[in-house]
Design a protein around this motif. Sequence first.
Motif, PDB file in Angstrom:
ATOM      1  N   PRO A  93      20.489 -26.120 -16.092  1.00 10.89           N
ATOM      2  CA  PRO A  93      20.897 -27.081 -17.122  1.00 10.89           C
ATOM      3  C   PRO A  93      20.446 -26.600 -18.508  1.00 10.89           C
ATOM      4  O   PRO A  93      19.343 -26.085 -18.675  1.00 10.89           O
ATOM      5  CB  PRO A  93      20.150 -28.359 -16.717  1.00 10.89           C
ATOM      6  CG  PRO A  93      19.913 -28.202 -15.254  1.00 10.89           C
ATOM      7  CD  PRO A  93      19.655 -26.748 -15.043  1.00 10.89           C
ATOM      8  N   SER A  94      21.293 -26.780 -19.494  1.00 13.90           N
ATOM      9  CA  SER A  94      21.034 -26.223 -20.823  1.00 13.90           C
ATOM     10  C   SER A  94      19.797 -26.806 -21.500  1.00 13.90           C
ATOM     11  O   SER A  94      19.205 -26.163 -22.363  1.00 13.90           O
ATOM     12  CB  SER A  94      22.254 -26.445 -21.719  1.00 13.90           C
ATOM     13  OG  SER A  94      23.367 -25.748 -21.224  1.00 13.90           O
TER      14      SER A  94
ATOM     15  N   PHE B 119      26.746 -32.211 -17.221  1.00 17.91           N
ATOM     16  CA  PHE B 119      25.732 -31.268 -17.675  1.00 17.91           C
ATOM     17  C   PHE B 119      26.345 -29.990 -18.224  1.00 17.91           C
ATOM     18  O   PHE B 119      27.339 -29.482 -17.709  1.00 17.91           O
ATOM     19  CB  PHE B 119      24.777 -30.906 -16.523  1.00 17.91           C
ATOM     20  CG  PHE B 119      23.947 -32.066 -16.062  1.00 17.91           C
ATOM     21  CD1 PHE B 119      22.716 -32.320 -16.635  1.00 17.91           C
ATOM     22  CD2 PHE B 119      24.417 -32.903 -15.069  1.00 17.91           C
ATOM     23  CE1 PHE B 119      21.957 -33.406 -16.223  1.00 17.91           C
ATOM     24  CE2 PHE B 119      23.661 -33.996 -14.650  1.00 17.91           C
ATOM     25  CZ  PHE B 119      22.432 -34.249 -15.233  1.00 17.91           C
ATOM     26  N   ASP B 120      25.731 -29.478 -19.272  1.00 17.79           N
ATOM     27  CA  ASP B 120      26.045 -28.154 -19.785  1.00 17.79           C
ATOM     28  C   ASP B 120      25.152 -27.162 -19.053  1.00 17.79           C
ATOM     29  O   ASP B 120      23.966 -27.418 -18.844  1.00 17.79           O
ATOM     30  CB  ASP B 120      25.768 -28.087 -21.288  1.00 17.79           C
ATOM     31  CG  ASP B 120      26.589 -29.108 -22.062  1.00 17.79           C
ATOM     32  OD1 ASP B 120      27.785 -29.225 -21.776  1.00 17.79           O
ATOM     33  OD2 ASP B 120      26.028 -29.788 -22.935  1.00 17.79           O
ATOM     34  N   ILE B 121      25.720 -26.031 -18.673  1.00 16.34           N
ATOM     35  CA  ILE B 121      25.005 -25.046 -17.864  1.00 16.34           C
ATOM     36  C   ILE B 121      24.831 -23.751 -18.647  1.00 16.34           C
ATOM     37  O   ILE B 121      25.776 -23.236 -19.255  1.00 16.34           O
ATOM     38  CB  ILE B 121      25.747 -24.773 -16.543  1.00 16.34           C
ATOM     39  CG1 ILE B 121      25.947 -26.080 -15.773  1.00 16.34           C
ATOM     40  CG2 ILE B 121      24.977 -23.757 -15.702  1.00 16.34           C
ATOM     41  CD1 ILE B 121      24.662 -26.798 -15.382  1.00 16.34           C
ATOM     42  N   SER B 122      23.613 -23.232 -18.624  1.00 16.03           N
ATOM     43  CA  SER B 122      23.252 -22.002 -19.323  1.00 16.03           C
ATOM     44  C   SER B 122      22.625 -21.019 -18.348  1.00 16.03           C
ATOM     45  O   SER B 122      22.478 -21.306 -17.163  1.00 16.03           O
ATOM     46  CB  SER B 122      22.231 -22.316 -20.438  1.00 16.03           C
ATOM     47  OG  SER B 122      22.760 -23.178 -21.405  1.00 16.03           O
ATOM     48  N   MET B 123      22.236 -19.878 -18.881  1.00 18.25           N
ATOM     49  CA  MET B 123      21.371 -18.957 -18.140  1.00 18.25           C
ATOM     50  C   MET B 123      19.943 -19.187 -18.626  1.00 18.25           C
ATOM     51  O   MET B 123      19.724 -19.535 -19.788  1.00 18.25           O
ATOM     52  CB  MET B 123      21.793 -17.506 -18.397  1.00 18.25           C
ATOM     53  CG  MET B 123      23.221 -17.222 -17.969  1.00 18.25           C
ATOM     54  SD  MET B 123      23.745 -15.537 -18.374  1.00 18.25           S
ATOM     55  CE  MET B 123      25.534 -15.713 -18.194  1.00 18.25           C
ATOM     56  N   GLY B 124      18.968 -19.011 -17.736  1.00 14.11           N
ATOM     57  CA  GLY B 124      17.578 -19.248 -18.092  1.00 14.11           C
ATOM     58  C   GLY B 124      16.745 -17.988 -17.962  1.00 14.11           C
ATOM     59  O   GLY B 124      16.896 -17.230 -17.011  1.00 14.11           O
ATOM     60  N   VAL B 125      15.866 -17.774 -18.945  1.00 13.92           N
ATOM     61  CA  VAL B 125      14.926 -16.656 -18.906  1.00 13.92           C
ATOM     62  C   VAL B 125      13.522 -17.194 -19.129  1.00 13.92           C
ATOM     63  O   VAL B 125      13.328 -18.356 -19.477  1.00 13.92           O
ATOM     64  CB  VAL B 125      15.272 -15.584 -19.972  1.00 13.92           C
ATOM     65  CG1 VAL B 125      16.671 -15.042 -19.758  1.00 13.92           C
ATOM     66  CG2 VAL B 125      15.125 -16.149 -21.381  1.00 13.92           C
TER      67      VAL B 125
ATOM     68  N   LYS C 215      22.852 -20.177 -24.813  1.00 11.57           N
ATOM     69  CA  LYS C 215      23.893 -21.147 -25.139  1.00 11.57           C
ATOM     70  C   LYS C 215      24.638 -21.493 -23.850  1.00 11.57           C
ATOM     71  O   LYS C 215      24.705 -20.681 -22.919  1.00 11.57           O
ATOM     72  CB  LYS C 215      24.857 -20.578 -26.180  1.00 11.57           C
ATOM     73  CG  LYS C 215      25.588 -19.325 -25.755  1.00 11.57           C
ATOM     74  CD  LYS C 215      26.513 -18.828 -26.859  1.00 11.57           C
ATOM     75  CE  LYS C 215      25.768 -18.488 -28.132  1.00 11.57           C
ATOM     76  NZ  LYS C 215      26.672 -17.981 -29.182  1.00 11.57           N
ATOM     77  N   PRO C 216      25.198 -22.690 -23.753  1.00 13.28           N
ATOM     78  CA  PRO C 216      25.927 -23.074 -22.541  1.00 13.28           C
ATOM     79  C   PRO C 216      27.149 -22.188 -22.339  1.00 13.28           C
ATOM     80  O   PRO C 216      27.767 -21.740 -23.296  1.00 13.28           O
ATOM     81  CB  PRO C 216      26.345 -24.518 -22.818  1.00 13.28           C
ATOM     82  CG  PRO C 216      25.434 -24.982 -23.906  1.00 13.28           C
ATOM     83  CD  PRO C 216      25.147 -23.779 -24.731  1.00 13.28           C
ATOM     84  N   TYR C 217      27.501 -21.948 -21.075  1.00 11.65           N
ATOM     85  CA  TYR C 217      28.721 -21.199 -20.821  1.00 11.65           C
ATOM     86  C   TYR C 217      29.718 -21.974 -19.965  1.00 11.65           C
ATOM     87  O   TYR C 217      30.850 -21.521 -19.771  1.00 11.65           O
ATOM     88  CB  TYR C 217      28.425 -19.819 -20.226  1.00 11.65           C
ATOM     89  CG  TYR C 217      27.800 -19.781 -18.854  1.00 11.65           C
ATOM     90  CD1 TYR C 217      28.588 -19.647 -17.716  1.00 11.65           C
ATOM     91  CD2 TYR C 217      26.419 -19.835 -18.689  1.00 11.65           C
ATOM     92  CE1 TYR C 217      28.019 -19.586 -16.452  1.00 11.65           C
ATOM     93  CE2 TYR C 217      25.839 -19.766 -17.433  1.00 11.65           C
ATOM     94  CZ  TYR C 217      26.647 -19.644 -16.318  1.00 11.65           C
ATOM     95  OH  TYR C 217      26.076 -19.582 -15.079  1.00 11.65           O
TER      96      TYR C 217
ATOM     97  N   LYS D 216      30.643 -22.616 -32.817  1.00 10.76           N
ATOM     98  CA  LYS D 216      30.606 -24.067 -32.670  1.00 10.76           C
ATOM     99  C   LYS D 216      29.407 -24.478 -31.832  1.00 10.76           C
ATOM    100  O   LYS D 216      28.991 -23.783 -30.932  1.00 10.76           O
ATOM    101  CB  LYS D 216      31.897 -24.564 -32.010  1.00 10.76           C
ATOM    102  CG  LYS D 216      33.131 -24.392 -32.891  1.00 10.76           C
ATOM    103  CD  LYS D 216      34.338 -25.016 -32.228  1.00 10.76           C
ATOM    104  CE  LYS D 216      35.571 -24.875 -33.115  1.00 10.76           C
ATOM    105  NZ  LYS D 216      36.751 -25.496 -32.491  1.00 10.76           N
ATOM    106  N   GLU D 217      28.911 -25.640 -32.146  1.00 10.35           N
ATOM    107  CA  GLU D 217      27.748 -26.157 -31.418  1.00 10.35           C
ATOM    108  C   GLU D 217      28.222 -27.022 -30.262  1.00 10.35           C
ATOM    109  O   GLU D 217      29.161 -27.811 -30.408  1.00 10.35           O
ATOM    110  CB  GLU D 217      26.875 -26.979 -32.358  1.00 10.35           C
ATOM    111  CG  GLU D 217      25.609 -27.521 -31.688  1.00 10.35           C
ATOM    112  CD  GLU D 217      24.757 -28.322 -32.642  1.00 10.35           C
ATOM    113  OE1 GLU D 217      23.755 -28.887 -32.193  1.00 10.35           O
ATOM    114  OE2 GLU D 217      25.114 -28.401 -33.818  1.00 10.35           O
ATOM    115  N   LEU D 218      27.585 -26.864 -29.126  1.00  6.26           N
ATOM    116  CA  LEU D 218      27.958 -27.651 -27.951  1.00  6.26           C
ATOM    117  C   LEU D 218      27.002 -28.829 -27.805  1.00  6.26           C
ATOM    118  O   LEU D 218      25.789 -28.665 -27.814  1.00  6.26           O
ATOM    119  CB  LEU D 218      27.902 -26.785 -26.697  1.00  6.26           C
ATOM    120  CG  LEU D 218      28.161 -27.509 -25.378  1.00  6.26           C
ATOM    121  CD1 LEU D 218      29.606 -27.986 -25.332  1.00  6.26           C
ATOM    122  CD2 LEU D 218      27.892 -26.598 -24.205  1.00  6.26           C
ATOM    123  N   HIS D 219      27.535 -30.005 -27.692  1.00  3.64           N
ATOM    124  CA  HIS D 219      26.699 -31.179 -27.445  1.00  3.64           C
ATOM    125  C   HIS D 219      26.133 -31.105 -26.037  1.00  3.64           C
ATOM    126  O   HIS D 219      26.855 -30.877 -25.081  1.00  3.64           O
ATOM    127  CB  HIS D 219      27.514 -32.451 -27.587  1.00  3.64           C
ATOM    128  CG  HIS D 219      26.791 -33.681 -27.145  1.00  3.64           C
ATOM    129  ND1 HIS D 219      25.750 -34.219 -27.855  1.00  3.64           N
ATOM    130  CD2 HIS D 219      26.940 -34.446 -26.043  1.00  3.64           C
ATOM    131  CE1 HIS D 219      25.297 -35.287 -27.210  1.00  3.64           C
ATOM    132  NE2 HIS D 219      26.000 -35.442 -26.111  1.00  3.64           N
TER     133      HIS D 219
END
Length: 297
Positions: free
Chosen positions: A102-103, A231-237, A112-114, A279-282
């Motif tokens: 989750p972002s 939910f917005d989904i991202s990669m996590g590090v 950033k979300p993908y 653009k910014e993702l909510h």
Amino acid sequence: MHGSIHGLLGVFPKKRWKILLSGLFFLSFMGMQSRAEDICSCADPGNLPFSNQKLEGFENKIAQLVADTLHLPLSYYWFAHQRGLVRNTLKMDKCNVIIGVPSNWGQVLTTKPYYRTSYVMVYKKDKALSIQSLDDPLLKTLRIGVLINSPPHQLLAERGIIENVVGYSPFFDPVFHPEESPGRVVEDVLNGKIDVALVWGPVAGYYIKKKNSPLVMIPLTSDNPRIPVVFDISMGVKKGNQELKSKLDQVIDMKHGEILQILEEYGVPLLQSTVSHGKELHTVQEDRYSPWINNNN
């Protein structure tokens, strides 16, 4: 001890072996540095449609796309995406990226979300149901399968829908309890054990697209801001790894179309979002993604 560092200590004078050891430690450090730059995915060994050791999941495909784009080798550290995920992977430097989180998840540094998706409702087409939301009174008369403590489970409880709910464990061990897979609730809809399932969208979409299951899929919405279902989904590090995050952000920008194509091939229900250049993702503000967030710290 022939060939070992200890064996060499008996051959060289003191000053020379100090120089030798310094050189060996330097080479070792350089080796670790180069390995640290590779893409090593913290992946679940048996959790389709997301990932498995046969590299059949969409997160496997996305990980390979990331590595290819960055011209880096791809490796895997296999760990079930359950309780202790971050503690036993990223924090121990066993791997350096989790492909889907989750972002707004505070346990990791997120890209950033993908993509953006939601929990969904599924039922068989031949049931001739026309349920479109959790407020349909018919839900009080049907057998409903849902992951325990997930957002849909909480929303059902708010509506007083309790007695006819069948709870499924959010914990999944692909080695010892493969029968508890996230897809089991969908399979129980197909075999008639339950009438309706409230499940994470990518899981339901996989059954419809890849397995040609005769299901209706309805995205859920929530009128309670404390219990989001989208939910917005991202990669996590690992927190602090800003360099890798920046590289992954660049890949998401460059390969966004190819990433979406992979997701569509697996039937992931993609909700409209503003993921695009500049653009910014909510994103949802509440740091809750049960059972994911509650069980993967």
